[in-house]
Scaffold this motif. Structure first.
Motif, PDB file in Angstrom:
ATOM      1  N   GLY A 139     -10.946   6.942   1.976  1.00 64.69           N
ATOM      2  CA  GLY A 139     -10.051   6.059   1.442  1.00 64.69           C
ATOM      3  C   GLY A 139      -9.655   4.808   2.160  1.00 64.69           C
ATOM      4  N   MET A 140      -9.931   4.845   3.336  1.00 66.44           N
ATOM      5  CA  MET A 140      -9.563   3.598   4.142  1.00 66.44           C
ATOM      6  C   MET A 140     -10.406   2.325   4.012  1.00 66.44           C
ATOM      7  SD  MET A 140      -8.837   5.722   7.534  1.00 66.44           S
ATOM      8  CE  MET A 140      -8.126   4.344   8.446  1.00 66.44           C
ATOM      9  N   LYS A 141     -11.577   2.166   3.185  1.00 63.91           N
ATOM     10  CA  LYS A 141     -12.087   1.192   2.934  1.00 63.91           C
ATOM     11  C   LYS A 141     -12.367   1.152   1.636  1.00 63.91           C
ATOM     12  CE  LYS A 141     -14.284   1.246   7.512  1.00 63.91           C
ATOM     13  NZ  LYS A 141     -15.569   1.227   8.288  1.00 63.91           N
ATOM     14  N   LEU A 142     -12.532  -0.171   0.837  1.00 62.38           N
ATOM     15  CA  LEU A 142     -12.710  -0.451  -0.373  1.00 62.38           C
ATOM     16  C   LEU A 142     -13.527  -1.651  -0.553  1.00 62.38           C
ATOM     17  CD1 LEU A 142     -12.714   0.199  -3.578  1.00 62.38           C
ATOM     18  CD2 LEU A 142     -10.715  -1.416  -3.535  1.00 62.38           C
ATOM     19  N   PHE A 143     -14.757  -1.574  -1.119  1.00 66.97           N
ATOM     20  CA  PHE A 143     -15.730  -2.772  -1.264  1.00 66.97           C
ATOM     21  C   PHE A 143     -15.817  -3.045  -2.792  1.00 66.97           C
ATOM     22  CE2 PHE A 143     -17.134  -0.570   2.620  1.00 66.97           C
ATOM     23  CZ  PHE A 143     -17.107  -1.873   3.368  1.00 66.97           C
ATOM     24  N   SER A 144     -15.582  -4.507  -2.916  1.00 67.99           N
ATOM     25  CA  SER A 144     -15.619  -4.999  -4.158  1.00 67.99           C
ATOM     26  C   SER A 144     -16.641  -6.004  -4.417  1.00 67.99           C
ATOM     27  CB  SER A 144     -14.196  -5.340  -4.900  1.00 67.99           C
ATOM     28  OG  SER A 144     -13.630  -6.306  -3.829  1.00 67.99           O
ATOM     29  N   GLY A 145     -17.511  -6.182  -5.600  1.00 65.37           N
ATOM     30  CA  GLY A 145     -18.313  -7.031  -5.762  1.00 65.37           C
ATOM     31  C   GLY A 145     -18.273  -7.845  -7.056  1.00 65.37           C
ATOM     32  N   ASP A 146     -18.467  -9.147  -7.494  1.00 64.88           N
ATOM     33  CA  ASP A 146     -18.260  -9.685  -8.539  1.00 64.88           C
ATOM     34  C   ASP A 146     -19.610 -10.191  -9.059  1.00 64.88           C
ATOM     35  OD1 ASP A 146     -18.623 -12.503  -7.495  1.00 64.88           O
ATOM     36  OD2 ASP A 146     -16.361 -12.221  -6.890  1.00 64.88           O
ATOM     37  N   ASP A 147     -19.531 -10.898 -10.391  1.00 65.99           N
ATOM     38  CA  ASP A 147     -20.617 -11.325 -11.092  1.00 65.99           C
ATOM     39  C   ASP A 147     -20.947 -12.792 -10.400  1.00 65.99           C
ATOM     40  OD1 ASP A 147     -18.773 -13.155 -12.104  1.00 65.99           O
ATOM     41  OD2 ASP A 147     -19.258 -12.716 -14.173  1.00 65.99           O
ATOM     42  N   LYS A 148     -20.487 -13.179  -9.464  1.00 65.53           N
ATOM     43  CA  LYS A 148     -20.738 -14.522  -8.874  1.00 65.53           C
ATOM     44  C   LYS A 148     -21.521 -14.141  -7.548  1.00 65.53           C
ATOM     45  CE  LYS A 148     -19.241 -17.343 -12.040  1.00 65.53           C
ATOM     46  NZ  LYS A 148     -20.297 -18.184 -12.886  1.00 65.53           N
ATOM     47  N   GLY A 149     -21.539 -12.928  -7.144  1.00 57.77           N
ATOM     48  CA  GLY A 149     -22.298 -12.467  -5.953  1.00 57.77           C
ATOM     49  C   GLY A 149     -21.247 -12.441  -4.620  1.00 57.77           C
ATOM     50  N   LYS A 150     -20.050 -12.362  -4.601  1.00 61.98           N
ATOM     51  CA  LYS A 150     -19.215 -12.251  -3.682  1.00 61.98           C
ATOM     52  C   LYS A 150     -19.042 -10.876  -3.491  1.00 61.98           C
ATOM     53  CE  LYS A 150     -16.681 -16.671  -3.690  1.00 61.98           C
ATOM     54  NZ  LYS A 150     -15.408 -17.234  -3.855  1.00 61.98           N
ATOM     55  N   ILE A 151     -18.947 -10.122  -2.052  1.00 62.56           N
ATOM     56  CA  ILE A 151     -18.466  -9.070  -1.999  1.00 62.56           C
ATOM     57  C   ILE A 151     -17.282  -8.872  -1.006  1.00 62.56           C
ATOM     58  CG2 ILE A 151     -19.163  -6.905  -0.825  1.00 62.56           C
ATOM     59  CD1 ILE A 151     -22.287  -7.419  -1.539  1.00 62.56           C
ATOM     60  N   VAL A 152     -16.335  -8.370  -1.269  1.00 59.52           N
ATOM     61  CA  VAL A 152     -14.926  -8.223  -0.355  1.00 59.52           C
ATOM     62  C   VAL A 152     -14.761  -6.847   0.089  1.00 59.52           C
ATOM     63  CG1 VAL A 152     -12.676  -8.578  -0.511  1.00 59.52           C
ATOM     64  CG2 VAL A 152     -14.061 -10.287  -1.725  1.00 59.52           C
ATOM     65  N   TYR A 153     -14.442  -6.800   1.408  1.00 61.27           N
ATOM     66  CA  TYR A 153     -14.104  -5.674   2.081  1.00 61.27           C
ATOM     67  C   TYR A 153     -12.739  -5.709   2.276  1.00 61.27           C
ATOM     68  CZ  TYR A 153     -12.776  -2.812   6.294  1.00 61.27           C
ATOM     69  OH  TYR A 153     -12.070  -2.152   7.045  1.00 61.27           O
ATOM     70  N   SER A 154     -11.786  -4.374   1.526  1.00 61.98           N
ATOM     71  CA  SER A 154     -10.391  -4.153   1.933  1.00 61.98           C
ATOM     72  C   SER A 154     -10.155  -2.950   2.858  1.00 61.98           C
ATOM     73  CB  SER A 154      -9.950  -3.997   0.289  1.00 61.98           C
ATOM     74  OG  SER A 154     -10.129  -5.138  -0.207  1.00 61.98           O
ATOM     75  N   ALA A 155      -9.394  -3.447   3.617  1.00 59.58           N
ATOM     76  CA  ALA A 155      -8.935  -2.200   4.904  1.00 59.58           C
ATOM     77  C   ALA A 155      -7.632  -1.699   4.309  1.00 59.58           C
ATOM     78  CB  ALA A 155      -9.006  -2.775   6.167  1.00 59.58           C
ATOM     79  N   LEU A 156      -7.402  -0.516   3.720  1.00 63.50           N
ATOM     80  CA  LEU A 156      -6.248  -0.018   3.399  1.00 63.50           C
ATOM     81  C   LEU A 156      -5.727   1.148   4.464  1.00 63.50           C
ATOM     82  CD1 LEU A 156      -8.224   0.079   0.647  1.00 63.50           C
ATOM     83  CD2 LEU A 156      -5.941   0.800  -0.369  1.00 63.50           C
ATOM     84  N   ASP A 157      -4.244   0.755   4.657  1.00 63.61           N
ATOM     85  CA  ASP A 157      -3.540   1.639   5.598  1.00 63.61           C
ATOM     86  C   ASP A 157      -2.301   2.173   4.483  1.00 63.61           C
ATOM     87  OD1 ASP A 157      -1.466   2.805   7.049  1.00 63.61           O
ATOM     88  OD2 ASP A 157      -2.221   1.580   8.762  1.00 63.61           O
ATOM     89  N   LEU A 158      -2.640   3.263   3.942  1.00 62.02           N
ATOM     90  CA  LEU A 158      -1.973   4.087   2.976  1.00 62.02           C
ATOM     91  C   LEU A 158      -0.594   4.348   3.625  1.00 62.02           C
ATOM     92  CD1 LEU A 158      -4.365   6.358   1.303  1.00 62.02           C
ATOM     93  CD2 LEU A 158      -3.662   3.929   0.560  1.00 62.02           C
ATOM     94  N   ASP A 159      -0.604   4.813   4.824  1.00 64.84           N
ATOM     95  CA  ASP A 159       0.978   5.190   5.505  1.00 64.84           C
ATOM     96  C   ASP A 159       1.882   3.963   5.674  1.00 64.84           C
ATOM     97  OD1 ASP A 159       0.338   7.518   5.544  1.00 64.84           O
ATOM     98  OD2 ASP A 159      -0.810   7.221   7.666  1.00 64.84           O
ATOM     99  N   GLN A 160       1.280   2.722   6.033  1.00 63.42           N
ATOM    100  CA  GLN A 160       1.948   1.547   6.222  1.00 63.42           C
ATOM    101  C   GLN A 160       2.151   0.643   4.899  1.00 63.42           C
ATOM    102  OE1 GLN A 160       3.426   0.916   9.178  1.00 63.42           O
ATOM    103  NE2 GLN A 160       2.971   2.813   9.975  1.00 63.42           N
ATOM    104  N   GLY A 161       1.193   0.852   4.105  1.00 65.28           N
ATOM    105  CA  GLY A 161       1.437   0.175   2.697  1.00 65.28           C
ATOM    106  C   GLY A 161       0.826  -1.150   2.652  1.00 65.28           C
TER     107      GLY A 161
END
Length: 212
Positions: A139-161
């Motif tokens: 649960g520390m990494k989330l990858f998201s893709g869209d219909d224009k071809g972009k892929i975004v990496y999100s790093a989550l620190d749940l303890d620090q918010g």
């Protein structure tokens, strides 16, 4: 000696009326009556997550048979993708038609687990409809893709918010599938499938011919 065949178990498949009856078919907005369409779905052993055309996420807990609702602040827009994850905390990622992505950290009654609903936003990188989401197992990494071809990496620190996001890959056609394991992101687009190695930031295409 002939082996004994395992017993056949018959299962019946039927509509989940207990779930569907908890979701309104129409809502009233001012003087208008708006039809609610179900637009996205994901399930695991604990939850059934259903996205809707009015920007409302319906989350059904299978253990206590209870429906909860979550939404984005601001304008109503269709949810296009939802992705559940059960790790130390229960998480659900939600993507919309305009490119908004949010992560909800759910409340748990178990000792030592999260006791307050929290939301993290992937801010301002996607500008078009979210078509794929993929979690790392912890649960520390989330990858998201869209219909224009972009892929975004999100790093989550749940303890620090904290949620830090960055663009990691841009393809010339729509993203249709993402899956992540062992520092490798599998990416499928309308034109090709590739492996993106997140540490080296290198790409290895699967096959040589583009999709027709």
């Amino acid at each position: 000696m002939a082996s004994v065949a395992s017993p056949v178990i018959f299962k019946e498949f039927c509509p989940l009326y207990y779930l569907l009856n908890a979701i309104p078919t129409k809502i009233q907005k001012g003087f208008r009556s708006i039809v609610v369409y179900l637009t996205a779905l994901d399930t695991n052993g604990d939850y059934i997550a259903v996205g809707s055309s009015i920007g409302m996420l319906y989350l059904y807990c299978r253990h206590i048979n209870q429906m909860k609702k979550y939404n984005f602040e601001g304008r109503c827009e269709s949810i296009t993708f939802v992705k559940l994850l059960s790790c130390f905390d229960d998480l659900v990622a939600v993507g919309t038609a305009s490119g908004r992505v949010a992560v909800f950290q759910l409340v748990s009654s178990l000792p030592g687990r999260n006791k307050q609903l929290r939301r993290f936003d992937v801010a301002g990188i996607h500008k078009s409809s979210i078509t794929a989401l993929a979690w790392s197992p912890n649960g520390m990494k989330l990858f998201s893709g869209d219909d224009k071809g972009k892929i975004v990496y999100s790093a989550l620190d749940l303890d620090q918010g904290i949620c830090n996001s960055s663009l990691v890959l841009e393809e010339p056609s729509s993203i249709v599938q993402l899956d992540y394991s062992q520092k490798v992101l599998l990416v499928s687009t309308l034109q090709r499938t590739l492996l993106f190695y997140t540490e080296e930031k290198s790409v290895n295409q699967v096959g040589t011919q583009p999709r027709k």
